[in-house]
Design a protein around this motif. Structure first.
Motif, PDB file in Angstrom:
ATOM      1  N   ALA A 175       0.830  -1.211   0.000  1.00 51.11           N
ATOM      2  CA  ALA A 175       0.000   0.000   0.000  1.00 51.11           C
ATOM      3  C   ALA A 175       0.859   1.254   0.000  1.00 51.11           C
ATOM      4  CB  ALA A 175      -0.935  -0.009   1.212  1.00 51.11           C
ATOM      5  N   GLN A 176       1.935   1.250   0.774  1.00 50.35           N
ATOM      6  CA  GLN A 176       2.821   2.414   0.817  1.00 50.35           C
ATOM      7  C   GLN A 176       3.499   2.651  -0.520  1.00 50.35           C
ATOM      8  OE1 GLN A 176       5.304   1.302   4.096  1.00 50.35           O
ATOM      9  NE2 GLN A 176       3.851   1.989   5.651  1.00 50.35           N
ATOM     10  N   LEU A 177       3.908   1.578  -1.165  1.00 54.29           N
ATOM     11  CA  LEU A 177       4.499   1.705  -2.500  1.00 54.29           C
ATOM     12  C   LEU A 177       3.491   2.312  -3.467  1.00 54.29           C
ATOM     13  CD1 LEU A 177       6.718   1.017  -4.677  1.00 54.29           C
ATOM     14  CD2 LEU A 177       5.475  -1.143  -5.000  1.00 54.29           C
ATOM     15  N   ARG A 188       4.604  10.257  -7.205  1.00 53.40           N
ATOM     16  CA  ARG A 188       5.928  10.490  -7.815  1.00 53.40           C
ATOM     17  C   ARG A 188       5.874  11.641  -8.809  1.00 53.40           C
ATOM     18  NH1 ARG A 188       3.137   7.649 -11.128  1.00 53.40           N
ATOM     19  NH2 ARG A 188       3.674   7.358 -13.335  1.00 53.40           N
ATOM     20  N   ASP A 189       4.699  11.883  -9.390  1.00 56.21           N
ATOM     21  CA  ASP A 189       4.502  12.948 -10.369  1.00 56.21           C
ATOM     22  C   ASP A 189       3.997  14.179  -9.624  1.00 56.21           C
ATOM     23  OD1 ASP A 189       3.459  14.647 -12.422  1.00 56.21           O
ATOM     24  OD2 ASP A 189       3.298  12.904 -13.757  1.00 56.21           O
ATOM     25  N   GLN A 190       4.732  15.258  -9.691  1.00 53.40           N
ATOM     26  CA  GLN A 190       4.367  16.472  -8.947  1.00 53.40           C
ATOM     27  C   GLN A 190       3.058  17.081  -9.429  1.00 53.40           C
ATOM     28  OE1 GLN A 190       5.803  17.935  -6.127  1.00 53.40           O
ATOM     29  NE2 GLN A 190       6.833  15.956  -6.089  1.00 53.40           N
ATOM     30  N   VAL A 226      -0.288   6.742   5.637  1.00 51.33           N
ATOM     31  CA  VAL A 226       0.417   8.017   5.831  1.00 51.33           C
ATOM     32  C   VAL A 226       1.929   7.789   5.919  1.00 51.33           C
ATOM     33  CG1 VAL A 226       0.662  10.049   7.314  1.00 51.33           C
ATOM     34  CG2 VAL A 226      -1.605   9.091   6.893  1.00 51.33           C
ATOM     35  N   ASP A 227       2.321   6.616   6.406  1.00 50.24           N
ATOM     36  CA  ASP A 227       3.755   6.302   6.487  1.00 50.24           C
ATOM     37  C   ASP A 227       4.410   6.171   5.110  1.00 50.24           C
ATOM     38  OD1 ASP A 227       3.854   6.396   9.216  1.00 50.24           O
ATOM     39  OD2 ASP A 227       3.732   4.228   9.522  1.00 50.24           O
ATOM     40  N   SER A 228       3.607   6.111   4.060  1.00 44.95           N
ATOM     41  CA  SER A 228       4.182   6.069   2.711  1.00 44.95           C
ATOM     42  C   SER A 228       4.980   7.339   2.426  1.00 44.95           C
ATOM     43  CB  SER A 228       3.081   5.899   1.652  1.00 44.95           C
ATOM     44  OG  SER A 228       2.204   7.014   1.668  1.00 44.95           O
ATOM     45  N   ASP A 264      10.920   8.739  -2.760  1.00 39.15           N
ATOM     46  CA  ASP A 264      11.895   8.760  -3.851  1.00 39.15           C
ATOM     47  C   ASP A 264      11.899   7.430  -4.604  1.00 39.15           C
ATOM     48  OD1 ASP A 264      13.036   7.805  -1.258  1.00 39.15           O
ATOM     49  OD2 ASP A 264      14.682   7.199  -2.566  1.00 39.15           O
ATOM     50  N   PHE A 265      12.145   7.499  -5.907  1.00 45.53           N
ATOM     51  CA  PHE A 265      12.260   6.312  -6.755  1.00 45.53           C
ATOM     52  C   PHE A 265      13.482   6.450  -7.645  1.00 45.53           C
ATOM     53  CE2 PHE A 265       7.747   6.281  -5.756  1.00 45.53           C
ATOM     54  CZ  PHE A 265       7.454   4.919  -5.615  1.00 45.53           C
ATOM     55  N   SER A 266      14.218   5.376  -7.798  1.00 46.47           N
ATOM     56  CA  SER A 266      15.310   5.370  -8.769  1.00 46.47           C
ATOM     57  C   SER A 266      14.723   5.050 -10.139  1.00 46.47           C
ATOM     58  CB  SER A 266      16.352   4.315  -8.390  1.00 46.47           C
ATOM     59  OG  SER A 266      15.812   3.009  -8.554  1.00 46.47           O
ATOM     60  N   GLU A 267      15.473   5.371 -11.178  1.00 49.94           N
ATOM     61  CA  GLU A 267      15.025   5.043 -12.542  1.00 49.94           C
ATOM     62  C   GLU A 267      14.835   3.531 -12.683  1.00 49.94           C
ATOM     63  OE1 GLU A 267      14.005   6.809 -15.163  1.00 49.94           O
ATOM     64  OE2 GLU A 267      14.080   8.498 -13.770  1.00 49.94           O
TER      65      GLU A 267
END
Length: 346
Positions: A280-282, A289-291, A310-312, A317-320
């Motif tokens: 769920a957090q992912l 991830r998209d502003q 909420v802890d998500s 941050d995500f790497s490519e």
């Protein structure tokens, strides 16, 4: 005697906010929706505890609609009770939204996008919640049998009457969104926000809507980021006995829980574990991830579920490489329940 609620004095210390399009309004990256679990058929004190906890953690935006329950209207009634009991004097710290468009009362005037229905519904919503105004009033969905000018005109009237500060739309196509924004602009009221369904398994807004909203300067609040519960631990091993998928009139239909979708969810869960997150957090972090996505609109069955969501925010941050791996499994799962409303408008 009941102990009065005292909000967490440090609730804003680590809270973050995102600007809603090009407006002056900011929203928390996670907002709480009262679509389910807050109605008259639910335990009042559970919903009350969730709302208190959300506010204590920096969630300032609460989203409702006229027919949230069950029964219809009861989520707004319960929310009104909670506002009076716990949030007296705190109204200026809250963003409260409601909507009208789906069915609410019998007969031809209790559904649709007509001026009569929208404005009557807003009056009813304000009465149920005990409010003078809502911050955002939405046309909940498009309807083919009502001129767009009439629907947008009703939203403008709500603003002019002082019953809504801002207006929004939900589940509109990119083309209709653009047309709605132009009509509103011509009447001197900007389109603040669009509320579409969006998740790793339902990515339709990436094909035009996000670009349209960015160009218009409107915000985006994504509902069902957990894909009606698919993107949680609940279905990793199939369908549990007491899940929403087995309940009558469930929005999460059993046909969604096919072998392909379960495999996608299991693969995404492995990625979440590698990141030190729950599934769920992912899912929530990925939506944010998209502003251009102002906020993710979540539901919660209890305080623990709310905290998990909420802890998500601890890991956005995500790497490519992570995004590429997610893309292999984050594919359309046939769960867009609002597609017909958006495309056929009937």
């Amino acid at each position: 005697m009941e102990k009065p609620y005292v909000p967490n004095p440090s609730r804003y210390d680590s809270a973050t906010f995102r600007r809603c399009g090009r407006s002056g309004l900011v929203l928390p990256p996670i907002s709480l929706g009262l679509w389910q679990n807050f109605g008259g058929a639910d335990v009042f004190e559970t919903g009350r505890a969730i709302i208190r906890r959300a506010f204590d953690r920096g969630v300032t935006h609460f989203d409702l609609a006229n027919n949230y329950g069950p029964p219809y209207g009861s989520a707004e009634e319960n929310f009104g009770h909670i506002l009076r009991k716990d949030f007296s004097g705190l109204r200026n710290e809250l963003v409260i939204s409601t909507k009208a468009g789906w069915d609410m009362w019998p007969g031809p005037y209790g559904i649709g996008a007509s001026r009569k229905y929208l404005l009557a519904s807003l009056d009813d919503s304000l009465r149920r919640m005990g409010l003078d105004y809502v911050d955002i009033f939405y046309a909940h969905r498009p309807w083919a049998n009502t001129p767009l000018e009439e629907t947008m005109g009703a939203l403008v009237t709500a603003v002019h009457q002082g019953k809504a500060l801002y207006v929004g739309i939900s589940s509109y196509s990119p083309e209709r969104t653009r047309a709605a924004a132009e009509i509103l602009k011509g009447m001197g009221v900007p389109l603040l926000i669009h509320q579409p369904s969006y998740s790793m398994l339902n990515r339709w807004i990436e094909s035009g809507l996000l670009d349209t909203l960015d160009e218009l300067g409107a915000g985006c609040i994504a509902f069902s980021p957990l894909a009606q519960g698919l993107l949680t631990h609940k279905y990793l091993k199939g369908v549990p006995q007491n899940s929403r998928a087995t309940a009558a009139n469930s929005s999460l239909l059993k046909r969604f829980l096919n072998e392909g979708n379960i495999k996608r969810v299991q693969s995404l869960n492995r990625i979440a574990k590698k990141r030190g997150q729950t599934l769920a957090q992912l899912a929530i972090a990925w939506v944010l991830r998209d502003q251009r996505v102002t906020s993710a609109l979540i539901g919660a069955r209890n305080v623990e579920q709310l905290d998990d969501s909420v802890d998500s925010l601890k890991r956005l941050d995500f790497s490519e490489a992570e995004l590429k791996e997610i893309d292999r499994h984050a594919q359309d799962a046939g769960i867009d329940l609002w597609k017909d409303a958006r495309e056929k408008m009937d």
